[in-house]
Design a protein around this motif. Structure first.
Motif, PDB file in Angstrom:
ATOM      1  N   ASP A  27       0.813  -1.220   0.000  1.00  0.00           N
ATOM      2  CA  ASP A  27       0.000   0.000   0.000  1.00  0.00           C
ATOM      3  C   ASP A  27       0.849   1.273   0.000  1.00  0.00           C
ATOM      4  OD1 ASP A  27      -2.211  -1.575  -0.052  1.00  0.00           O
ATOM      5  OD2 ASP A  27      -3.072  -0.830   1.817  1.00  0.00           O
ATOM      6  N   GLY A  28       2.138   1.141   0.240  1.00  0.00           N
ATOM      7  CA  GLY A  28       3.020   2.304   0.240  1.00  0.00           C
ATOM      8  C   GLY A  28       2.720   3.308   1.329  1.00  0.00           C
ATOM      9  N   VAL A  29       2.163   2.835   2.439  1.00  0.00           N
ATOM     10  CA  VAL A  29       1.776   3.733   3.524  1.00  0.00           C
ATOM     11  C   VAL A  29       2.931   3.889   4.527  1.00  0.00           C
ATOM     12  CG1 VAL A  29       0.761   1.946   4.993  1.00  0.00           C
ATOM     13  CG2 VAL A  29      -0.098   4.269   5.136  1.00  0.00           C
ATOM     14  N   LYS A  30       3.015   5.065   5.110  1.00  0.00           N
ATOM     15  CA  LYS A  30       3.996   5.332   6.171  1.00  0.00           C
ATOM     16  C   LYS A  30       3.213   5.450   7.471  1.00  0.00           C
ATOM     17  CE  LYS A  30       8.004   6.645   7.895  1.00  0.00           C
ATOM     18  NZ  LYS A  30       8.972   5.657   8.268  1.00  0.00           N
ATOM     19  N   ASN A  47       7.791  -5.226  29.697  1.00  0.00           N
ATOM     20  CA  ASN A  47       7.629  -4.015  30.502  1.00  0.00           C
ATOM     21  C   ASN A  47       7.291  -2.763  29.697  1.00  0.00           C
ATOM     22  OD1 ASN A  47      10.067  -3.395  29.281  1.00  0.00           O
ATOM     23  ND2 ASN A  47      11.083  -2.801  31.172  1.00  0.00           N
ATOM     24  N   TRP A  48       6.784  -2.923  28.481  1.00  0.00           N
ATOM     25  CA  TRP A  48       6.450  -1.749  27.666  1.00  0.00           C
ATOM     26  C   TRP A  48       5.282  -2.061  26.732  1.00  0.00           C
ATOM     27  CZ3 TRP A  48       6.760  -2.039  22.320  1.00  0.00           C
ATOM     28  CH2 TRP A  48       7.435  -3.154  21.811  1.00  0.00           C
ATOM     29  N   ASP A  49       4.702  -0.976  26.193  1.00  0.00           N
ATOM     30  CA  ASP A  49       3.659  -1.108  25.188  1.00  0.00           C
ATOM     31  C   ASP A  49       3.671   0.151  24.325  1.00  0.00           C
ATOM     32  OD1 ASP A  49       1.629  -2.293  23.755  1.00  0.00           O
ATOM     33  OD2 ASP A  49       0.107  -2.052  25.300  1.00  0.00           O
ATOM     34  N   MET A  50       2.997   0.082  23.190  1.00  0.00           N
ATOM     35  CA  MET A  50       2.847   1.235  22.295  1.00  0.00           C
ATOM     36  C   MET A  50       1.377   1.386  21.962  1.00  0.00           C
ATOM     37  SD  MET A  50       5.813   0.846  19.455  1.00  0.00           S
ATOM     38  CE  MET A  50       7.510   1.240  19.802  1.00  0.00           C
ATOM     39  N   LYS A  51       0.933   2.619  21.952  1.00  0.00           N
ATOM     40  CA  LYS A  51      -0.447   2.918  21.597  1.00  0.00           C
ATOM     41  C   LYS A  51      -0.463   4.144  20.686  1.00  0.00           C
ATOM     42  CE  LYS A  51      -2.487   1.254  25.960  1.00  0.00           C
ATOM     43  NZ  LYS A  51      -2.226  -0.099  25.647  1.00  0.00           N
ATOM     44  N   HIS A  52      -1.547   4.309  19.964  1.00  0.00           N
ATOM     45  CA  HIS A  52      -1.783   5.497  19.139  1.00  0.00           C
ATOM     46  C   HIS A  52      -0.805   5.623  17.961  1.00  0.00           C
ATOM     47  CE1 HIS A  52      -4.464   6.412  22.384  1.00  0.00           C
ATOM     48  NE2 HIS A  52      -3.463   6.507  23.238  1.00  0.00           N
ATOM     49  N   PHE A  53      -0.794   4.594  17.122  1.00  0.00           N
ATOM     50  CA  PHE A  53      -0.010   4.649  15.896  1.00  0.00           C
ATOM     51  C   PHE A  53      -0.676   5.627  14.944  1.00  0.00           C
ATOM     52  CE2 PHE A  53       1.484   0.858  17.797  1.00  0.00           C
ATOM     53  CZ  PHE A  53       2.708   0.549  17.221  1.00  0.00           C
ATOM     54  N   GLY A  54       0.108   6.347  14.173  1.00  0.00           N
ATOM     55  CA  GLY A  54      -0.430   7.302  13.215  1.00  0.00           C
ATOM     56  C   GLY A  54      -0.646   6.670  11.845  1.00  0.00           C
ATOM     57  N   ASN A  55      -1.682   7.102  11.146  1.00  0.00           N
ATOM     58  CA  ASN A  55      -1.975   6.626   9.794  1.00  0.00           C
ATOM     59  C   ASN A  55      -2.133   5.106   9.754  1.00  0.00           C
ATOM     60  OD1 ASN A  55      -2.498   7.275   7.114  1.00  0.00           O
ATOM     61  ND2 ASN A  55      -0.385   6.931   6.483  1.00  0.00           N
ATOM     62  N   ALA A  56      -2.765   4.556  10.789  1.00  0.00           N
ATOM     63  CA  ALA A  56      -2.817   3.106  10.973  1.00  0.00           C
ATOM     64  C   ALA A  56      -4.125   2.442  10.562  1.00  0.00           C
ATOM     65  CB  ALA A  56      -2.529   2.788  12.442  1.00  0.00           C
ATOM     66  N   ARG A  61      -4.137  -5.236  12.218  1.00  0.00           N
ATOM     67  CA  ARG A  61      -3.665  -6.618  12.345  1.00  0.00           C
ATOM     68  C   ARG A  61      -2.148  -6.702  12.186  1.00  0.00           C
ATOM     69  NH1 ARG A  61      -6.833  -9.751   8.578  1.00  0.00           N
ATOM     70  NH2 ARG A  61      -5.076  -9.870   7.176  1.00  0.00           N
ATOM     71  N   GLU A  62      -1.591  -5.965  11.235  1.00  0.00           N
ATOM     72  CA  GLU A  62      -0.145  -5.960  11.023  1.00  0.00           C
ATOM     73  C   GLU A  62       0.571  -5.342  12.229  1.00  0.00           C
ATOM     74  OE1 GLU A  62      -2.366  -5.000   8.666  1.00  0.00           O
ATOM     75  OE2 GLU A  62      -2.063  -6.724   7.336  1.00  0.00           O
ATOM     76  N   ILE A  63       0.016  -4.263  12.759  1.00  0.00           N
ATOM     77  CA  ILE A  63       0.606  -3.620  13.931  1.00  0.00           C
ATOM     78  C   ILE A  63       0.589  -4.575  15.115  1.00  0.00           C
ATOM     79  CG2 ILE A  63       0.272  -1.777  15.639  1.00  0.00           C
ATOM     80  CD1 ILE A  63      -0.724  -0.021  13.249  1.00  0.00           C
ATOM     81  N   ALA A  64      -0.525  -5.227  15.353  1.00  0.00           N
ATOM     82  CA  ALA A  64      -0.634  -6.170  16.471  1.00  0.00           C
ATOM     83  C   ALA A  64       0.370  -7.305  16.327  1.00  0.00           C
ATOM     84  CB  ALA A  64      -2.054  -6.715  16.574  1.00  0.00           C
ATOM     85  N   ALA A  65       0.549  -7.804  15.102  1.00  0.00           N
ATOM     86  CA  ALA A  65       1.494  -8.904  14.879  1.00  0.00           C
ATOM     87  C   ALA A  65       2.933  -8.467  15.162  1.00  0.00           C
ATOM     88  CB  ALA A  65       1.369  -9.418  13.443  1.00  0.00           C
ATOM     89  N   VAL A  66       3.303  -7.294  14.675  1.00  0.00           N
ATOM     90  CA  VAL A  66       4.665  -6.793  14.903  1.00  0.00           C
ATOM     91  C   VAL A  66       4.883  -6.523  16.388  1.00  0.00           C
ATOM     92  CG1 VAL A  66       6.227  -4.837  14.487  1.00  0.00           C
ATOM     93  CG2 VAL A  66       5.006  -5.901  12.572  1.00  0.00           C
TER      94      VAL A  66
END
Length: 88
Positions: A27-30, A47-56, A61-66
């Motif tokens: 998709d060529g998305v950033k 001991n960490w997590d990430m939330k609020h990805f931009g342009n997601a 599903r891809e973000i959750a897998a990574v």
């Protein structure tokens, strides 16, 4: 046993893996990758997590897998750098 990375390197690793996923490349998305946030270790010991990805939108599903892969391999470093020594 997890390896330890600082916040910048952890953020870069998630970004690198995410932007190599076929669906994202196709998709060529950033996607904007946030800095990891320190938390109490979860049941698995991460001991960490990430939330609020931009342009997601559409890439949840891809973000959750990574995130699952990287959280299983790395912990966020809790060491603070001594700012008084510029040569450290």
């Amino acid at each position: 046993m997890r390896k330890t990375l600082n916040a910048s390197r952890l953020q870069a690793e998630v970004s690198r893996r995410l932007h190599r996923r076929h669906e994202v490349v196709e998709d060529g998305v950033k996607i904007g990758v946030p800095r990891p946030q320190l938390q109490e270790p979860d049941k698995a010991g991460c001991n960490w997590d990430m939330k609020h990805f931009g342009n997601a939108a559409g890439f949840e599903r891809e973000i959750a897998a990574v995130l699952s892969e990287v959280r299983a391999q790395y912990n966020l470093s809790t060491e603070t750098k001594d700012e008084s020594n510029p040569f450290d």
